[in-house]
Design a protein around this motif. Sequence first.
Motif, short mmCIF file in Angstrom:
data_model
loop_
_atom_site.label_atom_id
_atom_site.label_comp_id
_atom_site.label_asym_id
_atom_site.label_seq_id
_atom_site.Cartn_x
_atom_site.Cartn_y
_atom_site.Cartn_z
N THR A 191 0.83 -1.21 0.00
CA THR A 191 0.00 0.00 0.00
C THR A 191 0.86 1.25 0.00
O THR A 191 0.63 2.20 -0.77
N VAL A 192 1.87 1.27 0.86
CA VAL A 192 2.77 2.42 0.93
C VAL A 192 3.57 2.56 -0.37
O VAL A 192 3.74 3.67 -0.90
N CYS A 193 4.05 1.44 -0.91
CA CYS A 193 4.84 1.50 -2.16
C CYS A 193 4.00 2.02 -3.32
O CYS A 193 4.48 2.83 -4.13
N ASN A 194 2.75 1.60 -3.41
CA ASN A 194 1.88 2.08 -4.49
C ASN A 194 1.61 3.58 -4.36
O ASN A 194 1.61 4.32 -5.36
N ARG A 195 1.39 4.03 -3.14
CA ARG A 195 1.13 5.47 -2.94
C ARG A 195 2.36 6.30 -3.25
O ARG A 195 2.27 7.37 -3.88
N VAL A 196 3.54 5.82 -2.85
CA VAL A 196 4.78 6.55 -3.14
C VAL A 196 5.05 6.58 -4.64
O VAL A 196 5.49 7.60 -5.19
N ALA A 197 4.79 5.46 -5.34
CA ALA A 197 5.00 5.42 -6.79
C ALA A 197 4.07 6.39 -7.52
O ALA A 197 4.49 7.09 -8.45
N LYS A 198 2.83 6.47 -7.09
CA LYS A 198 1.89 7.42 -7.71
C LYS A 198 2.26 8.85 -7.39
O LYS A 198 2.08 9.76 -8.22
N LEU A 199 2.80 9.09 -6.18
CA LEU A 199 3.16 10.44 -5.78
C LEU A 199 4.35 10.97 -6.57
O LEU A 199 4.38 12.15 -6.95
N ARG A 200 5.31 10.11 -6.85
CA ARG A 200 6.55 10.54 -7.53
C ARG A 200 6.54 10.25 -9.02
O ARG A 200 7.56 10.43 -9.69
N ALA A 201 5.45 9.80 -9.57
CA ALA A 201 5.38 9.48 -10.99
C ALA A 201 5.30 10.74 -11.83
O ALA A 201 4.69 11.75 -11.42
N VAL A 202 5.91 10.67 -12.99
CA VAL A 202 5.85 11.77 -13.95
C VAL A 202 4.50 11.71 -14.67
O VAL A 202 4.00 10.62 -14.97
N PRO A 203 3.87 12.84 -14.98
CA PRO A 203 2.59 12.80 -15.70
C PRO A 203 2.72 12.05 -17.03
O PRO A 203 3.59 12.33 -17.84
N GLY A 204 1.83 11.11 -17.24
CA GLY A 204 1.86 10.29 -18.45
C GLY A 204 2.69 9.03 -18.34
O GLY A 204 2.78 8.26 -19.30
N GLU A 205 3.33 8.80 -17.20
CA GLU A 205 4.17 7.62 -17.03
C GLU A 205 3.31 6.38 -16.80
O GLU A 205 2.31 6.44 -16.07
#
Length: 284
Positions: A191-205
């Motif tokens: 859960t934490v890993c998914n939220r961190v990945a969405k938070l730091r993702a580049v738009p359109g990635e």
Amino acid sequence: MQDAKDILAGRDNLTNTSIKEQVLSQGQSRKARKRALSSAVVPEGTCREIRALREGEGVQKLLPDIEIDTGLGYKHVKAKLGVQKVRPWRWIPFVNQARTDNAALYHWARVGEEDKQYPFAKYSNRVSVPDFSEEEYRVYLEDPEWSLEETRYLWELCDRFDLRFIIMKDRYDTARFPTRSVEDLKDRYYTVCNRVAKLRAVPGEDLSEVLVAYDVEHEKLRKEQLELLFARTQKEIDEHNYLVEEVKKVEYRRKVSQRSTECRLVICSCVCRRERGSHRQLRS
């Protein structure tokens, strides 16, 4: 007549006797005579055709003697060693690049390869655990069942044991934190890993290969069903097998009845067509 002689073994006796006389009549040594007798005598039980081919009595020999040695096998007992000089080995220390404690270990290595990298260090791959700040935790990662301290402790175990959740469950500090199951640890981590990945993702990635879909309720239910399956008695297993066989029989009967019904419908349709054709002919 020849068959009768072969049955009475007269031909074998004559053949063996004639061969022995020819060998003994020659002026050879005892060892040479013994070797010739062992190679010339036909083994007992050999059929007539094979005996005629080997002896060649009265006809030209059909199978000439061919040397079996092809020259591909080992002919010399002594091995042919290399002509190069043997390279020496030394008992030297080495450092495993995958370790962080700089422990000095020892192994045998060829002279001149002392500075070569340890070949098994490339197999020690560590899992990269994403880190987060305290501010990110308060804004995006808070959970009423998990505190910041316990989440940090979980991250330390993940980094220490490379996401081996069963070992993490065994080493979990239940004196400081509540008891957690393996499914709870996995659910919190993913859960934490998914939220961190969405938070730091580049738009359109594309995050399809990064995000992990983990259903904790489904996993718990699956393990409960497996435990019930393993806890069955022999009587319950026999009853289950009996029910499975009965279901197969019912399914087979249903298919047979369905086929017979289809055949009857085909026959009825053919009869109806013939009757209609006969009525048309009578009207005409």
